[in-house]
Design a protein around this motif. Structure first.
Motif, PDB file in Angstrom:
ATOM      1  N   UNK A 799       0.827  -1.204   0.000  1.00 55.02           N
ATOM      2  CA  UNK A 799       0.000   0.000   0.000  1.00 55.02           C
ATOM      3  C   UNK A 799       0.858   1.248   0.000  1.00 55.02           C
ATOM      4  N   UNK A 800       0.584   2.155   0.921  1.00 52.67           N
ATOM      5  CA  UNK A 800       1.307   3.431   0.916  1.00 52.67           C
ATOM      6  C   UNK A 800       2.516   3.467   1.800  1.00 52.67           C
ATOM      7  N   UNK A 801       2.955   2.349   2.306  1.00 47.83           N
ATOM      8  CA  UNK A 801       4.095   2.335   3.222  1.00 47.83           C
ATOM      9  C   UNK A 801       5.302   1.656   2.595  1.00 47.83           C
ATOM     10  N   UNK A 802       5.608   2.025   1.359  1.00 49.71           N
ATOM     11  CA  UNK A 802       6.675   1.340   0.627  1.00 49.71           C
ATOM     12  C   UNK A 802       8.054   1.879   0.938  1.00 49.71           C
ATOM     13  N   UNK A 803       8.139   3.088   1.499  1.00 49.78           N
ATOM     14  CA  UNK A 803       9.432   3.745   1.673  1.00 49.78           C
ATOM     15  C   UNK A 803      10.483   2.927   2.371  1.00 49.78           C
ATOM     16  N   UNK A 804      10.238   2.397   3.579  1.00 51.36           N
ATOM     17  CA  UNK A 804      11.293   1.644   4.284  1.00 51.36           C
ATOM     18  C   UNK A 804      11.790   0.430   3.504  1.00 51.36           C
ATOM     19  N   UNK A 805      10.869  -0.264   2.850  1.00 50.38           N
ATOM     20  CA  UNK A 805      11.268  -1.448   2.083  1.00 50.38           C
ATOM     21  C   UNK A 805      12.149  -1.058   0.888  1.00 50.38           C
TER      22      UNK A 805
END
Length: 946
Positions: A799-805
């Motif tokens: 979803x919208x939490x791709x940054x850390x990955x």
């Protein structure tokens, strides 16, 4: 005079003798004016001396010369005046009635052949009278016109005729006469001093080989088409410019419809036309039958020295040396110490003209002589292998030792020939078992089904447990390649039971072989603990240690838990290069696969290249197929799509060359590699066509290779807009791998593909859970590529939490060999940064990604949540607008949207399917698309270009 020479040459098949014909024409012209001359034409066998004489006779006849012609032969050397009689017997009609005042009686007796009948004492007085008489006959003939006397093969002329000829040359100073004589170089003359006197009395013309220009002319004359430069050079090298040999080769080419180009070059070394061989032998026989025996023995057995040649032929050494000198002088043998023919074509021709029975007798004799002299096994075996006659155990042992060396050197085909020949001898049971084992080993390279029969036969008679283990290893890998898992399982279990009391430590190795060979569910107790295998057992420098190391490498990388162990074991297995594992294709594949899964891609490429060089050098098509398949996989992991597709095509071509069935292990692995490379290139249509023989939705057999192909098929179905089918394929693939103990995502990242399909179907939580499971396994394995790919999948379904990955993937992949995967991560980060308003940072990431894309000749685009797991790429080139489509391209695109297949579109437009594929490639490139499902949006509201 050059014009006359050309006219003379045009009436014959003679080429390349313009200079000689010009000189002959000059001599004829001078003789017509009263100035006599004598020309001695010399050269080796086949150089064209006789043909040149025919042309000279034609020129003399046109000028009105009386022509006397003789051909000397060894049979008539002892017949006094035999050649003189030939010269004048057809000219006697030009003489006036026998009159003592006009023509000497002795001369008429010689010409009429009555001198020998009436005279038994050929002392100097009688011979001198006959010589003077014939001279007066010749002088009388010149009153009727100029005279041309032609003698072929002067070395065989009888002594009285030679004496007359020298006398005539001294006395003809004011006669209109031309004397033309030929001599074959190297042959000993009947009287060397008299022939030397001829050279002093005449002008010597040495006939050279024909030139490149002459070969061109002769080729056009015989084949009706001009040759290319490469063919001309090769033909001159093979024949030394010998016209007889050149013409014979060209005639053979005409009969086989072989063109005079690079194709013809490959045939030159193989031809040994029987007619040419018989011609050469016949010429030698005219001089001496001994020369024939000597030349034949040299051609067939190629003896190293004159001593061996003398023993083979049963002739004393002095005579053999004399024969060799003559053959060298004739140009048949090369002018060197080694006993070798001057030209390979003549050697092949002489050998070809020798009957098979004689060849075998010569080889058997040579083998016995070499064995008796203590020669090396290789030398003995070379001749023993070419003889069918029983020789004895010593021959079998020599053949066995030579075969072992050939296997070690990477020449299994020759080794198999030696071993089959050794099995024809009466040998002990122990030696027979060893020969069968060695033969089975050699045949695993190129004839695995034959290898099974020989290995099973040997195992039935084996008692030594180490030999039983070796045979079991070989049989297991043959069964693996052939997909005969049931036979493999039964054989390995039977061997375990037999070996356990004798070598308990070998049971774990056999269990490991079974685990790697037979796809079947196993309990934790059934799986082999790799750490329990003594490190010394697989780090040694012997062949068995390298095989165990290869199995450990495969097992560790497949399980996905022991990266360092898998890499170390693969390097141990390949420590002496891939050539040491060529006899064990499964173990070679395992070692290279372990390096690929551990991200050691540079090493993998190097070993793939070495494998291919050996396979191509020895003509091992199966290993060539595997080498290209593994190199394609290596390029795929690097993101080198074009190179990956090129190698997978070569692998499929090797499979066709080997005439392998479509369900063969090698064919399916090659197809799998090709499909994955095509997906990386975005060529979904071709990938689907590659899969069509195996079915796009039908159940796949439960074999190693079909399960790998199942994973590739799922990726294709996803690209074709069938997430349900894609998910089914990936889950089936994963279920099989898990039951077989292959948990590593480095083997096949089926969880990432399944997560993409689940996300597309709206099963977001399940997709994320599966992606996180793959990430955990990838981190446990530790290879950056596997972990980076899993991180990218998690980012795409989170979803919208791709940054850390994405940040973790960028850090992990920055120094990895998976450059295209790293570039895709940069593209995703750029899209994320741009959405957050950090345009400068986004541009920096995008520029870095584009630079890598240019190096890989692809353009990268941001991924959507529904995109496939591998980087989305399109062929490099300027991004163009939809309005650039031609009217025909627009029509093709519309027919695609209507649901027509490529074949149906081709039929409707009355063009070939290849043309439709060409247009679709152009359409996808212009519109920046990867698959058919994107056409609808790209063509919305589009009007065709006019």
């Amino acid at each position: 005079m050059a014009d006359e020479a050309s006219r003379c040459q045009s009436g014959t098949t003679l080429v390349g003798r313009t200079a000689e014909l010009t000189r002959i024409s000059e001599a004829l012209a001078a003789a017509s004016a009263g100035t006599p001359s004598a020309l001695l034409l010399a050269g080796p066998t086949g150089i064209g001396k006789t043909t040149l004489l025919k042309a000279a006779c034609g020129a003399a006849r046109e000028r009105g010369f009386l022509i006397g012609r003789a051909a000397a032969s060894p049979m008539e050397r002892e017949m006094p005046f035999a050649v003189v009689q030939q010269l004048f017997e057809h000219l006697s009609e030009r003489l006036p009635p026998d009159d003592a005042d006009q023509v000497a009686k002795h001369g008429r007796d010689v010409i009429g052949g009555t001198l020998g009948e009436a005279q038994t004492d050929f002392g100097d007085l009688h011979v001198h009278r006959a010589i003077r008489g014939v001279y007066r006959v010749a002088a009388e003939l010149t009153r009727h016109g100029p005279l041309c006397l032609v003698i072929d093969d002067v070395q065989w002329v009888d002594v009285p005729s030679l004496r007359w000829l020298n006398y005539f040359l001294h006395r003809m100073t004011d006669l209109p006469v031309v004397v033309l004589v030929t001599r074959t170089s190297g042959l000993r003359a009947t009287d060397p001093l008299l022939v030397a006197e001829l050279r002093m009395n005449g002008e010597r013309l040495e006939l050279p080989g024909i030139s490149a220009e002459d070969v061109v002319a002769l080729t056009e004359q015989v084949l009706g088409q001009p040759p290319d430069e490469v063919f001309v050079t090769a033909l001159l090298t093979a024949t030394g410019g010998n016209p007889l040999v050149v013409r014979q080769l060209l005639t053979s080419m005409r009969g086989q419809s072989v063109p005079p180009d690079r194709t013809g070059v490959h045939h030159l070394g193989k031809w040994g036309p029987e007619v040419l061989g018989e011609s050469v032998l016949a010429r030698l026989n005219r001089q001496s039958p001994g020369l024939v025996r000597t030349a034949t023995a040299i051609a067939v057995v190629e003896p190293a020295d004159a001593d061996l040649l003398a023993a083979i032929t049963g002739v004393d050494l002095a005579t053999i040396r004399s024969h060799v000198r003559e053959l060298r002088g004739m140009g048949v043998l090369a002018p060197a110490d080694k006993l070798a023919f001057a030209h390979s074509v003549i050697k092949n021709a002489v050998e070809n003209a020798t009957c098979e029975e004689e060849k075998q007798r010569l080889h058997a004799t040579t083998a016995r002589l070499l064995h008796g002299s203590g020669a090396s096994s290789v030398m003995v075996a070379r001749h023993a292998q070419r003889s069918a006659a029983p020789l004895g155990r010593w021959a079998a042992e020599s053949l066995q030792r030579s075969a072992n060396a050939l296997i070690a050197e990477g020449d299994p085909r020759s080794a198999a020939k030696f071993l089959r020949r050794a099995l024809q001898e009466e040998v002990t049971p122990d030696l027979r078992r060893d020969l069968l084992l060695r033969l089975g080993l050699a045949e695993t390279y190129f004839a695995p089904r034959d290898a099974v029969g020989h290995l099973e036969e040997a195992m039935r008679e084996l008692e030594d447990p180490e030999q039983i283990l070796s045979a079991a290893y070989l049989l297991a890998q043959v069964f693996y390649v052939e997909g005969e898992y049931d036979r493999a399982s039964k054989m390995l279990r039977r061997t375990m039971d037999e070996i356990k009391p004798k070598i308990p430590s070998a049971v774990d190795v056999l269990r490991l072989v079974h685990q790697l060979t037979v796809p079947a569910p196993r309990t934790a107790q059934e799986r082999v603990d790799l750490r329990q295998i003594d490190r010394e057992d697989w780090t040694g420098d012997d062949a068995r240690s390298r095989l165990i190391a290869a199995m450990i490498a495969e097992s560790a990388s497949s399980a996905g838990t022991e990266l360092s162990l898998g890499r170390d074991a693969a390097l141990a297995a390949l420590s002496r290069g891939p050539a040491e594992l060529l006899g064990h294709p499964q173990r070679l594949l395992a070692s290279l696969n372990a390096l690929i899964r551990a991200d050691e891609l540079d090493l993998a490429l190097r070993y793939c290249d070495e494998t291919l060089l050996e396979a191509q050098r020895e003509g091992l098509v199966l290993l060539e197929l595997f080498g290209h398949t593994l190199r394609s996989r290596t390029h795929y992991h690097r993101g080198a799509a074009v190179e990956a597709a090129a190698d997978s095509k070569l692998a499929l071509s090797a499979a066709r060359s080997a005439a392998l069935p479509a369900d063969h292990f090698g064919c399916i692995y090659a197809a799998d590699a090709h499909v994955r490379a095509l997906l990386l290139l975005g060529d979904v249509d071709t990938a689907r066509e590659v899969l069509e023989p195996y079915g796009l939705s039908a159940p796949m057999p439960r074999t190693w290779q079909h399960t790998a192909l199942l994973h590739a098929r799922g990726a294709v179905r996803m690209e074709l807009g069938d997430p349900v089918g894609a998910l089914a394929d990936q889950l089936e693939c994963g279920g099989r791998f898990k039951s077989w103990g292959l948990g590593s995502p480095a083997v096949r990242p089926w969880r990432s593909h399944a997560a993409r399909a689940m996300f597309r179907l709206g099963r977001r939580q399940q997709a994320l859970e599966l992606a996180l499971q793959e990430l955990e396994l990838a981190r446990e394995w530790g290879a950056p590529t596997a972990a980076g790919l899993a991180l990218l999948t998690v980012a795409s379904v989170s979803g919208g939490n791709a940054g850390p990955w994405l940040r973790e993937a960028e850090s992990l992949l920055r120094d990895s060999p998976a450059r295209l995967l790293y570039a895709q991560v940069m593209v995703e980060i750029a899209a994320m940064e741009e959405k957050s308003g950090r345009a400068a940072t986004a541009q920096s990431h995008l520029a870095e990604a584009r630079k890598i894309g240019e190096q890989r000749n692809v353009l990268l685009a941001p991924r959507r949540a529904t995109a496939p797991v591998m980087p989305e790429v399109v062929p490099a080139g300027p991004r163009m607008t939809p309005q650039t489509l031609t009217p025909h391209e627009y029509r093709v695109a519309r027919l695609v949207l209507e649901g027509n297949s490529n074949n149906e579109i081709a039929q409707r437009l009355s063009v070939s399917r290849r043309t439709i594929e060409f247009h679709l490639t152009s359409i996808y490139r212009k519109l920046g698309l990867r698959r058919r499902t994107q056409l609808s949006a790209a063509l919305a509201g589009l009007e065709p270009k006019t």
